[in-house]
Design a protein around this motif. Structure first.
Motif, PDB file in Angstrom:
ATOM      1  N   ALA A 245      67.848  37.029  39.869  1.00 42.46           N
ATOM      2  CA  ALA A 245      66.384  37.654  39.505  1.00 42.46           C
ATOM      3  C   ALA A 245      64.980  38.416  40.536  1.00 42.46           C
ATOM      4  O   ALA A 245      64.502  38.765  39.876  1.00 42.46           O
ATOM      5  CB  ALA A 245      66.246  36.682  38.446  1.00 42.46           C
ATOM      6  N   ALA A 246      65.322  38.189  41.819  1.00 46.23           N
ATOM      7  CA  ALA A 246      64.315  38.179  42.649  1.00 46.23           C
ATOM      8  C   ALA A 246      63.080  37.922  42.247  1.00 46.23           C
ATOM      9  O   ALA A 246      61.756  38.541  42.373  1.00 46.23           O
ATOM     10  CB  ALA A 246      64.184  40.440  42.733  1.00 46.23           C
ATOM     11  N   ILE A 247      63.156  36.363  41.754  1.00 48.33           N
ATOM     12  CA  ILE A 247      61.599  36.201  41.517  1.00 48.33           C
ATOM     13  C   ILE A 247      61.482  34.973  42.826  1.00 48.33           C
ATOM     14  O   ILE A 247      61.832  34.032  43.261  1.00 48.33           O
ATOM     15  CB  ILE A 247      61.799  35.428  40.085  1.00 48.33           C
ATOM     16  CG1 ILE A 247      62.267  35.963  38.884  1.00 48.33           C
ATOM     17  CG2 ILE A 247      60.541  33.849  39.632  1.00 48.33           C
ATOM     18  CD1 ILE A 247      60.824  37.238  39.144  1.00 48.33           C
ATOM     19  N   ARG A 248      59.696  35.229  43.351  1.00 45.91           N
ATOM     20  CA  ARG A 248      59.914  33.786  44.093  1.00 45.91           C
ATOM     21  C   ARG A 248      59.319  32.109  43.634  1.00 45.91           C
ATOM     22  O   ARG A 248      59.021  32.854  42.458  1.00 45.91           O
ATOM     23  CB  ARG A 248      58.642  34.133  44.989  1.00 45.91           C
ATOM     24  CG  ARG A 248      59.705  35.750  45.689  1.00 45.91           C
ATOM     25  CD  ARG A 248      59.666  35.290  47.438  1.00 45.91           C
ATOM     26  NE  ARG A 248      60.152  36.481  47.764  1.00 45.91           N
ATOM     27  CZ  ARG A 248      61.292  36.580  49.131  1.00 45.91           C
ATOM     28  NH1 ARG A 248      61.139  35.666  48.897  1.00 45.91           N
ATOM     29  NH2 ARG A 248      61.499  37.345  49.655  1.00 45.91           N
ATOM     30  N   VAL A 249      60.217  31.310  43.525  1.00 48.47           N
ATOM     31  CA  VAL A 249      59.808  29.955  43.092  1.00 48.47           C
ATOM     32  C   VAL A 249      58.718  29.353  44.184  1.00 48.47           C
ATOM     33  O   VAL A 249      58.592  28.571  45.309  1.00 48.47           O
ATOM     34  CB  VAL A 249      60.759  29.452  42.707  1.00 48.47           C
ATOM     35  CG1 VAL A 249      60.264  27.995  41.496  1.00 48.47           C
ATOM     36  CG2 VAL A 249      61.903  30.139  41.576  1.00 48.47           C
ATOM     37  N   GLY A 250      57.732  28.431  43.270  1.00 46.98           N
ATOM     38  CA  GLY A 250      56.658  27.673  44.684  1.00 46.98           C
ATOM     39  C   GLY A 250      57.085  26.540  44.003  1.00 46.98           C
ATOM     40  O   GLY A 250      58.366  26.038  44.558  1.00 46.98           O
ATOM     41  N   ASP A 251      56.211  25.818  43.246  1.00 55.46           N
ATOM     42  CA  ASP A 251      56.106  24.368  43.519  1.00 55.46           C
ATOM     43  C   ASP A 251      57.873  24.186  41.994  1.00 55.46           C
ATOM     44  O   ASP A 251      58.020  25.123  41.560  1.00 55.46           O
ATOM     45  CB  ASP A 251      55.527  23.731  42.166  1.00 55.46           C
ATOM     46  CG  ASP A 251      54.299  23.787  42.889  1.00 55.46           C
ATOM     47  OD1 ASP A 251      54.245  23.185  44.047  1.00 55.46           O
ATOM     48  OD2 ASP A 251      52.872  23.864  42.670  1.00 55.46           O
ATOM     49  N   ILE A 252      58.438  23.252  42.589  1.00 52.10           N
ATOM     50  CA  ILE A 252      59.868  22.985  41.717  1.00 52.10           C
ATOM     51  C   ILE A 252      59.896  21.518  41.704  1.00 52.10           C
ATOM     52  O   ILE A 252      59.180  20.462  42.678  1.00 52.10           O
ATOM     53  CB  ILE A 252      61.239  22.854  42.991  1.00 52.10           C
ATOM     54  CG1 ILE A 252      61.530  24.421  42.541  1.00 52.10           C
ATOM     55  CG2 ILE A 252      62.471  22.610  42.222  1.00 52.10           C
ATOM     56  CD1 ILE A 252      62.902  25.108  44.080  1.00 52.10           C
TER      57      ILE A 252
ATOM     58  N   VAL B 278      62.464  28.760  35.375  1.00 46.66           N
ATOM     59  CA  VAL B 278      61.640  28.985  35.822  1.00 46.66           C
ATOM     60  C   VAL B 278      60.195  29.516  34.887  1.00 46.66           C
ATOM     61  O   VAL B 278      60.863  30.196  34.003  1.00 46.66           O
ATOM     62  CB  VAL B 278      61.983  30.027  37.337  1.00 46.66           C
ATOM     63  CG1 VAL B 278      60.297  30.438  37.717  1.00 46.66           C
ATOM     64  CG2 VAL B 278      63.050  29.508  37.993  1.00 46.66           C
ATOM     65  N   ARG B 279      58.802  28.858  35.305  1.00 53.10           N
ATOM     66  CA  ARG B 279      58.005  28.906  34.151  1.00 53.10           C
ATOM     67  C   ARG B 279      57.176  30.189  34.992  1.00 53.10           C
ATOM     68  O   ARG B 279      56.617  30.419  36.048  1.00 53.10           O
ATOM     69  CB  ARG B 279      57.073  27.768  33.898  1.00 53.10           C
ATOM     70  CG  ARG B 279      58.295  26.694  32.777  1.00 53.10           C
ATOM     71  CD  ARG B 279      57.218  25.634  32.483  1.00 53.10           C
ATOM     72  NE  ARG B 279      56.677  25.608  33.253  1.00 53.10           N
ATOM     73  CZ  ARG B 279      55.387  24.698  32.516  1.00 53.10           C
ATOM     74  NH1 ARG B 279      55.036  23.626  32.280  1.00 53.10           N
ATOM     75  NH2 ARG B 279      54.525  24.722  33.423  1.00 53.10           N
ATOM     76  N   HIS B 280      56.039  30.639  34.035  1.00 50.60           N
ATOM     77  CA  HIS B 280      55.497  31.593  34.599  1.00 50.60           C
ATOM     78  C   HIS B 280      54.379  31.803  33.437  1.00 50.60           C
ATOM     79  O   HIS B 280      53.712  32.245  32.390  1.00 50.60           O
ATOM     80  CB  HIS B 280      55.648  33.211  35.300  1.00 50.60           C
ATOM     81  CG  HIS B 280      54.536  33.673  35.692  1.00 50.60           C
ATOM     82  ND1 HIS B 280      53.921  34.832  34.877  1.00 50.60           N
ATOM     83  CD2 HIS B 280      53.958  33.635  37.218  1.00 50.60           C
ATOM     84  CE1 HIS B 280      52.513  34.983  35.964  1.00 50.60           C
ATOM     85  NE2 HIS B 280      53.240  34.594  37.162  1.00 50.60           N
ATOM     86  N   GLY B 281      53.469  31.068  33.864  1.00 51.21           N
ATOM     87  CA  GLY B 281      52.331  30.984  32.344  1.00 51.21           C
ATOM     88  C   GLY B 281      53.131  30.487  30.860  1.00 51.21           C
ATOM     89  O   GLY B 281      53.595  29.185  31.481  1.00 51.21           O
TER      90      GLY B 281
ATOM     91  N   THR C  14      55.881  31.928  41.683  1.00 52.84           N
ATOM     92  CA  THR C  14      54.934  32.724  42.162  1.00 52.84           C
ATOM     93  C   THR C  14      54.757  34.262  41.709  1.00 52.84           C
ATOM     94  O   THR C  14      54.461  35.636  42.778  1.00 52.84           O
ATOM     95  CB  THR C  14      54.533  32.752  43.340  1.00 52.84           C
ATOM     96  OG1 THR C  14      55.932  33.522  44.219  1.00 52.84           O
ATOM     97  CG2 THR C  14      54.464  30.713  43.982  1.00 52.84           C
ATOM     98  N   SER C  15      56.437  35.066  40.942  1.00 50.64           N
ATOM     99  CA  SER C  15      56.391  36.495  41.335  1.00 50.64           C
ATOM    100  C   SER C  15      56.742  36.635  39.533  1.00 50.64           C
ATOM    101  O   SER C  15      56.805  35.457  39.147  1.00 50.64           O
ATOM    102  CB  SER C  15      57.091  37.119  42.393  1.00 50.64           C
ATOM    103  OG  SER C  15      58.446  36.777  42.499  1.00 50.64           O
ATOM    104  N   ARG C  16      56.701  37.658  39.666  1.00 47.65           N
ATOM    105  CA  ARG C  16      56.956  38.870  38.180  1.00 47.65           C
ATOM    106  C   ARG C  16      57.485  39.531  37.816  1.00 47.65           C
ATOM    107  O   ARG C  16      58.523  39.131  36.767  1.00 47.65           O
ATOM    108  CB  ARG C  16      55.684  38.307  37.425  1.00 47.65           C
ATOM    109  CG  ARG C  16      56.126  38.126  35.456  1.00 47.65           C
ATOM    110  CD  ARG C  16      54.432  38.022  35.020  1.00 47.65           C
ATOM    111  NE  ARG C  16      54.982  38.431  33.361  1.00 47.65           N
ATOM    112  CZ  ARG C  16      55.432  37.534  32.581  1.00 47.65           C
ATOM    113  NH1 ARG C  16      55.406  36.068  32.859  1.00 47.65           N
ATOM    114  NH2 ARG C  16      55.432  37.702  31.060  1.00 47.65           N
ATOM    115  N   ASP C  17      58.521  40.246  38.543  1.00 50.01           N
ATOM    116  CA  ASP C  17      58.505  41.256  38.524  1.00 50.01           C
ATOM    117  C   ASP C  17      60.088  41.061  38.309  1.00 50.01           C
ATOM    118  O   ASP C  17      60.296  40.799  39.763  1.00 50.01           O
ATOM    119  CB  ASP C  17      58.243  42.549  39.172  1.00 50.01           C
ATOM    120  CG  ASP C  17      56.148  42.480  38.861  1.00 50.01           C
ATOM    121  OD1 ASP C  17      56.222  42.943  37.989  1.00 50.01           O
ATOM    122  OD2 ASP C  17      56.118  42.995  39.831  1.00 50.01           O
TER     123      ASP C  17
END
Length: 159
Positions: free
Chosen positions: A75-82, A31-34, A105-108
């Motif tokens: 990890a309680a991370i929400r994911v959008g595009d896959i 999973v990526r975030h930025g 779509t979330s980071r915490d």
């Protein structure tokens, strides 16, 4: 039963029937975030090893839904595009690994201790060091034969 076709088929000499073992699909996703990627680890793994998050698909579940669920559960991370990247057969215990990259779509992070020992965001430069096994803290991103290693590399190319 005799093993045939490198274990892909079992042949019964008594009745002549062929049996094909089941293959359970497993999703595995970076999973990526930025510029950061999410990696986690289980306590049973070798010290310092981090990997993509993974889990079994449930009956009636899409690949994308399974990936989003597994990442959220661990990890309680929400994911959008896959997007699909690659797959890898894992013959023991009869799995097919479906490799994905997702956009958070979330980071915490909230780690589920039953699923993971740790999960965290790694900046791209640090993740590259993990692939090259030059991380100053001795952290590393799975073995090159594993699909997770290739997913981390693909996620870094896309950033």
């Amino acid at each position: 039963n005799e093993s045939a076709d490198a274990g892909y088929r079992r042949h019964c000499n008594a009745c002549g029937a062929d049996h094909f073992p089941r293959t359970d699909p497993v999703i595995i996703m970076v999973v990526r975030h930025g510029d950061d990627i999410l990696l986690g680890r289980q306590s049973s793994w070798q010290p310092g090893m981090y990997s993509a998050l993974a889990g079994f698909m449930e009956p009636g579940e899409t690949i994308e839904a399974a990936a989003r669920r597994e990442v959220y559960e661990g990890a309680a991370i929400r994911v959008g595009d896959i997007r699909y990247v690659t797959s890898q057969p894992w013959p023991f215990p009869a799995n097919i690994m479906i490799g994905l990259i997702g956009e958070a779509t979330s980071r915490d992070i909230t780690v589920d201790a039953k699923e993971l020992e740790d999960a965290r965001w790694f900046p791209s430069a640090e993740a590259r060091q993990m692939l090259e096994r030059t991380h100053p803290q001795g952290l590393w991103a799975t073995n090159p034969m594993a699909i997770a290693h290739h997913l981390v590399a693909a996620a870094l190319q896309a950033s």
